[in-house]
Design a protein around this motif. Structure first.
Motif, PDB file in Angstrom:
ATOM      1  N   ALA A 230       0.839  -1.204   0.000  1.00  0.00           N
ATOM      2  CA  ALA A 230       0.000   0.000   0.000  1.00  0.00           C
ATOM      3  C   ALA A 230       0.874   1.254   0.000  1.00  0.00           C
ATOM      4  O   ALA A 230       0.581   2.237  -0.687  1.00  0.00           O
ATOM      5  CB  ALA A 230      -0.932  -0.005   1.195  1.00  0.00           C
ATOM      6  N   ALA A 231       1.954   1.225   0.766  1.00  0.00           N
ATOM      7  CA  ALA A 231       2.878   2.364   0.803  1.00  0.00           C
ATOM      8  C   ALA A 231       3.552   2.542  -0.556  1.00  0.00           C
ATOM      9  O   ALA A 231       3.687   3.657  -1.066  1.00  0.00           O
ATOM     10  CB  ALA A 231       3.924   2.160   1.896  1.00  0.00           C
ATOM     11  N   PHE A 232       3.966   1.409  -1.161  1.00  0.00           N
ATOM     12  CA  PHE A 232       4.580   1.474  -2.484  1.00  0.00           C
ATOM     13  C   PHE A 232       3.588   2.047  -3.505  1.00  0.00           C
ATOM     14  O   PHE A 232       3.944   2.873  -4.352  1.00  0.00           O
ATOM     15  CB  PHE A 232       5.004   0.072  -2.944  1.00  0.00           C
ATOM     16  CG  PHE A 232       6.178  -0.505  -2.191  1.00  0.00           C
ATOM     17  CD1 PHE A 232       6.835   0.223  -1.203  1.00  0.00           C
ATOM     18  CD2 PHE A 232       6.647  -1.772  -2.472  1.00  0.00           C
ATOM     19  CE1 PHE A 232       7.930  -0.309  -0.517  1.00  0.00           C
ATOM     20  CE2 PHE A 232       7.733  -2.320  -1.811  1.00  0.00           C
ATOM     21  CZ  PHE A 232       8.372  -1.586  -0.821  1.00  0.00           C
ATOM     22  N   ALA A 233       2.325   1.599  -3.415  1.00  0.00           N
ATOM     23  CA  ALA A 233       1.306   2.028  -4.374  1.00  0.00           C
ATOM     24  C   ALA A 233       1.036   3.524  -4.242  1.00  0.00           C
ATOM     25  O   ALA A 233       0.889   4.233  -5.242  1.00  0.00           O
ATOM     26  CB  ALA A 233       0.017   1.234  -4.163  1.00  0.00           C
ATOM     27  N   ALA A 234       0.962   4.026  -3.001  1.00  0.00           N
ATOM     28  CA  ALA A 234       0.709   5.453  -2.786  1.00  0.00           C
ATOM     29  C   ALA A 234       1.855   6.293  -3.349  1.00  0.00           C
ATOM     30  O   ALA A 234       1.632   7.320  -4.012  1.00  0.00           O
ATOM     31  CB  ALA A 234       0.517   5.730  -1.301  1.00  0.00           C
ATOM     32  N   ALA A 235       3.091   5.846  -3.099  1.00  0.00           N
ATOM     33  CA  ALA A 235       4.249   6.588  -3.601  1.00  0.00           C
ATOM     34  C   ALA A 235       4.286   6.577  -5.132  1.00  0.00           C
ATOM     35  O   ALA A 235       4.552   7.601  -5.773  1.00  0.00           O
ATOM     36  CB  ALA A 235       5.542   5.984  -3.042  1.00  0.00           C
ATOM     37  N   GLU A 243       0.004  13.869  -7.860  1.00  0.00           N
ATOM     38  CA  GLU A 243      -0.857  14.148  -6.704  1.00  0.00           C
ATOM     39  C   GLU A 243      -0.005  14.590  -5.501  1.00  0.00           C
ATOM     40  O   GLU A 243       0.992  13.958  -5.165  1.00  0.00           O
ATOM     41  CB  GLU A 243      -1.650  12.889  -6.334  1.00  0.00           C
ATOM     42  CG  GLU A 243      -2.513  13.029  -5.085  1.00  0.00           C
ATOM     43  CD  GLU A 243      -3.576  14.095  -5.237  1.00  0.00           C
ATOM     44  OE1 GLU A 243      -3.582  15.045  -4.429  1.00  0.00           O
ATOM     45  OE2 GLU A 243      -4.386  13.990  -6.192  1.00  0.00           O
ATOM     46  N   THR A 244      -0.439  15.688  -4.846  1.00  0.00           N
ATOM     47  CA  THR A 244       0.294  16.177  -3.674  1.00  0.00           C
ATOM     48  C   THR A 244      -0.556  16.139  -2.408  1.00  0.00           C
ATOM     49  O   THR A 244      -0.042  16.319  -1.310  1.00  0.00           O
ATOM     50  CB  THR A 244       0.752  17.631  -3.910  1.00  0.00           C
ATOM     51  OG1 THR A 244      -0.396  18.451  -4.183  1.00  0.00           O
ATOM     52  CG2 THR A 244       1.728  17.705  -5.074  1.00  0.00           C
ATOM     53  N   GLY A 245      -1.850  15.901  -2.572  1.00  0.00           N
ATOM     54  CA  GLY A 245      -2.742  15.869  -1.403  1.00  0.00           C
ATOM     55  C   GLY A 245      -2.752  14.505  -0.737  1.00  0.00           C
ATOM     56  O   GLY A 245      -1.885  13.660  -0.988  1.00  0.00           O
ATOM     57  N   ARG A 246      -3.767  14.279   0.094  1.00  0.00           N
ATOM     58  CA  ARG A 246      -3.847  13.029   0.842  1.00  0.00           C
ATOM     59  C   ARG A 246      -4.262  11.886  -0.074  1.00  0.00           C
ATOM     60  O   ARG A 246      -5.118  12.041  -0.952  1.00  0.00           O
ATOM     61  CB  ARG A 246      -4.862  13.149   1.983  1.00  0.00           C
ATOM     62  CG  ARG A 246      -4.891  11.890   2.866  1.00  0.00           C
ATOM     63  CD  ARG A 246      -5.679  12.097   4.130  1.00  0.00           C
ATOM     64  NE  ARG A 246      -7.111  12.197   3.855  1.00  0.00           N
ATOM     65  CZ  ARG A 246      -8.045  12.011   4.779  1.00  0.00           C
ATOM     66  NH1 ARG A 246      -7.690  11.768   6.030  1.00  0.00           N
ATOM     67  NH2 ARG A 246      -9.309  12.116   4.476  1.00  0.00           N
ATOM     68  N   ALA A 264      -4.075   6.101   5.455  1.00  0.00           N
ATOM     69  CA  ALA A 264      -3.997   7.463   4.922  1.00  0.00           C
ATOM     70  C   ALA A 264      -2.531   7.835   4.757  1.00  0.00           C
ATOM     71  O   ALA A 264      -1.746   7.761   5.709  1.00  0.00           O
ATOM     72  CB  ALA A 264      -4.688   8.439   5.872  1.00  0.00           C
ATOM     73  N   ASP A 265      -2.138   8.194   3.537  1.00  0.00           N
ATOM     74  CA  ASP A 265      -0.763   8.578   3.220  1.00  0.00           C
ATOM     75  C   ASP A 265       0.256   7.570   3.740  1.00  0.00           C
ATOM     76  O   ASP A 265       1.212   7.919   4.451  1.00  0.00           O
ATOM     77  CB  ASP A 265      -0.452   9.967   3.802  1.00  0.00           C
ATOM     78  CG  ASP A 265      -1.274  11.056   3.143  1.00  0.00           C
ATOM     79  OD1 ASP A 265      -1.621  10.904   1.952  1.00  0.00           O
ATOM     80  OD2 ASP A 265      -1.578  12.064   3.820  1.00  0.00           O
ATOM     81  N   LEU A 337       2.150   4.014 -13.013  1.00  0.00           N
ATOM     82  CA  LEU A 337       1.815   3.596 -11.644  1.00  0.00           C
ATOM     83  C   LEU A 337       2.225   2.141 -11.415  1.00  0.00           C
ATOM     84  O   LEU A 337       2.917   1.829 -10.432  1.00  0.00           O
ATOM     85  CB  LEU A 337       0.309   3.771 -11.426  1.00  0.00           C
ATOM     86  CG  LEU A 337      -0.293   3.130 -10.170  1.00  0.00           C
ATOM     87  CD1 LEU A 337       0.377   3.646  -8.912  1.00  0.00           C
ATOM     88  CD2 LEU A 337      -1.803   3.378 -10.127  1.00  0.00           C
ATOM     89  N   LEU A 338       1.820   1.234 -12.323  1.00  0.00           N
ATOM     90  CA  LEU A 338       2.134  -0.187 -12.131  1.00  0.00           C
ATOM     91  C   LEU A 338       3.634  -0.441 -12.243  1.00  0.00           C
ATOM     92  O   LEU A 338       4.196  -1.244 -11.486  1.00  0.00           O
ATOM     93  CB  LEU A 338       1.371  -1.030 -13.160  1.00  0.00           C
ATOM     94  CG  LEU A 338       1.463  -2.541 -12.966  1.00  0.00           C
ATOM     95  CD1 LEU A 338       0.926  -2.948 -11.598  1.00  0.00           C
ATOM     96  CD2 LEU A 338       0.704  -3.275 -14.056  1.00  0.00           C
ATOM     97  N   THR A 339       4.288   0.261 -13.149  1.00  0.00           N
ATOM     98  CA  THR A 339       5.740   0.102 -13.290  1.00  0.00           C
ATOM     99  C   THR A 339       6.449   0.547 -12.013  1.00  0.00           C
ATOM    100  O   THR A 339       7.389  -0.108 -11.539  1.00  0.00           O
ATOM    101  CB  THR A 339       6.250   0.934 -14.483  1.00  0.00           C
ATOM    102  OG1 THR A 339       5.615   0.477 -15.677  1.00  0.00           O
ATOM    103  CG2 THR A 339       7.760   0.800 -14.630  1.00  0.00           C
ATOM    104  N   GLY A 340       6.001   1.668 -11.435  1.00  0.00           N
ATOM    105  CA  GLY A 340       6.612   2.159 -10.199  1.00  0.00           C
ATOM    106  C   GLY A 340       6.459   1.181  -9.055  1.00  0.00           C
ATOM    107  O   GLY A 340       7.375   0.980  -8.245  1.00  0.00           O
ATOM    108  N   ILE A 341       5.286   0.545  -8.951  1.00  0.00           N
ATOM    109  CA  ILE A 341       5.066  -0.447  -7.887  1.00  0.00           C
ATOM    110  C   ILE A 341       5.972  -1.656  -8.109  1.00  0.00           C
ATOM    111  O   ILE A 341       6.609  -2.157  -7.166  1.00  0.00           O
ATOM    112  CB  ILE A 341       3.589  -0.880  -7.866  1.00  0.00           C
ATOM    113  CG1 ILE A 341       2.701   0.307  -7.514  1.00  0.00           C
ATOM    114  CG2 ILE A 341       3.372  -2.007  -6.856  1.00  0.00           C
ATOM    115  CD1 ILE A 341       1.214   0.055  -7.702  1.00  0.00           C
TER     116      ILE A 341
END
Length: 353
Positions: A230-235, A243-246, A264-265, A337-341
């Motif tokens: 989840a942390a990897f996905a958010a980053a 995205e810079t918000g929550r 959250a974050d 997004l998927l590549t980053g994860i």
């Protein structure tokens, strides 16, 4: 005289629909000349005559569904003339009404025939259309397959095509009509839900177990793999979309001892302090953890809830798939997004750095 039979154009084909005849009775043909168009459950293609000569007889009309191997036409030698039997047979039948007039009883038995007159007057209601659709729906194998794939009920359309089988082109037209008019699609029983796209990736995970053990040691408590994902996905989401918000991530494990988290974050908390967060805010994206189960993947999940990341596999490799609505998340951003994860799973230290 040579017979032309319905050919088997596919290994599992049992019937074919004659879309159209390309030659008429009396026309000369060469063996390689296209004689007719046939539709199977796979495709529509032209079928050659197979013999040189003259078309003497056509035994199946366009639109008919014919079993493989059945004789559908006759081809005679060059210069042959089609037998006049059909015309001659029709003429006597038409010529004998006067002698038959003496036997008035038979015509008297035909009053029931006028009953079919009401069907043409369909405008006055469904009662007239019902008889036409009461029997089985006539449709080619390919049309039935397409209709099943697209969730189209052919019964309401049978009245329009009661004179001939519904063909694949008809189903394509129905699908286009449904896409252009969602309200009409709902009436016809077609699903009007968002169409999701899906991307897949495989990430080497040789050091995944060691990294989870390291994170648990730092946190002095077990750190769940789905929380780290989840942390990897958010980053990765921030990097892909700007995205810079929550960011709220809803994570759930389907293993026997798995649970669910709302984070959250999680990318800003640090792996040692990721914790379940109570919030009523909608999830920005979701994570479905299938590791520890016999499941190898899932498709089409989460319509209307943001991108859904599915994680499966164990040991040396994790299989990742991302379902998303292209109207909400551009395919290029989804790919980033998927590549980053995947890169963070392959090298977890990338996230820490």
């Amino acid at each position: 005289m040579r017979e032309v039979i319905m050919p088997a154009l596919g290994m599992a084909q049992s019937t074919g629909v004659i879309v159209s005849w390309l030659k008429k009775v009396g026309e000369a043909v060469a063996a390689d000349d296209p004689l007719m168009e046939v539709e199977t459950d796979k495709t529509t293609m032209e079928v050659p005559a197979g013999h040189d000569g003259v078309v003497l007889e056509i035994r199946a009309e366009a639109g008919a569904e014919v079993p493989v191997g059945e004789v559908i036409a006759l081809i005679g030698a060059a210069g042959s003339v089609p037998p006049p039997k059909p015309a001659a047979a029709a003429a006597p039948a038409a010529a004998k009404p006067e002698p038959a007039a003496v036997a008035a009883p038979p015509p008297a038995a035909r009053p029931p025939a006028p009953a079919p007159a009401p069907p043409p007057a369909r405008p006055d209601g469904a009662a007239a259309a019902a008889p036409a659709a009461a029997g089985k729906v006539l449709a080619s194998p390919k049309a039935r397959l397409l209709a099943a794939e697209r969730g189209i009920d052919l019964a309401p359309h049978a009245a329009r095509s009661h004179e001939r089988p519904i063909l694949a082109a008809d189903v394509e037209a129905m699908a286009a009509e449904a896409a252009a008019a969602p309200a009409t699609a709902a009436v016809q029983g077609l699903a009007a839900t968002p169409r999701l796209a899906s991307l897949r990736a495989a990430a080497p995970a040789a050091g995944w177990a060691e990294f989870l053990a390291f994170a648990s040691g730092e946190a002095k408590r077990p750190v769940e793999g789905m929380a780290v994902i989840a942390a990897f996905a958010a980053a990765a989401f921030r990097a892909a979309t700007g995205e810079t918000g929550r960011i709220v991530v809803a994570a759930e494990s389907l293993s026997d001892d798995g649970g669910a988290l709302v984070l959250a974050d999680p990318d800003r908390a640090g792996l040692a302090s990721i914790a379940d967060t109570t919030t009523d805010a909608p999830a920005t994206l979701s994570v479905l953890d299938l590791t520890g189960t016999a499941l190898s993947g899932a498709d089409g999940l989460g319509a209307g809830t943001g991108p859904v990341l599915v994680v499966a596999g164990s040991g040396e490799r994790l299989d990742l798939s991302l379902s998303f609505d292209p109207s909400s998340l551009a395919p290029r951003a989804a790919a980033a997004l998927l590549t980053g994860i995947a890169r963070r799973v392959e090298n977890p230290l990338r996230h820490l750095l």
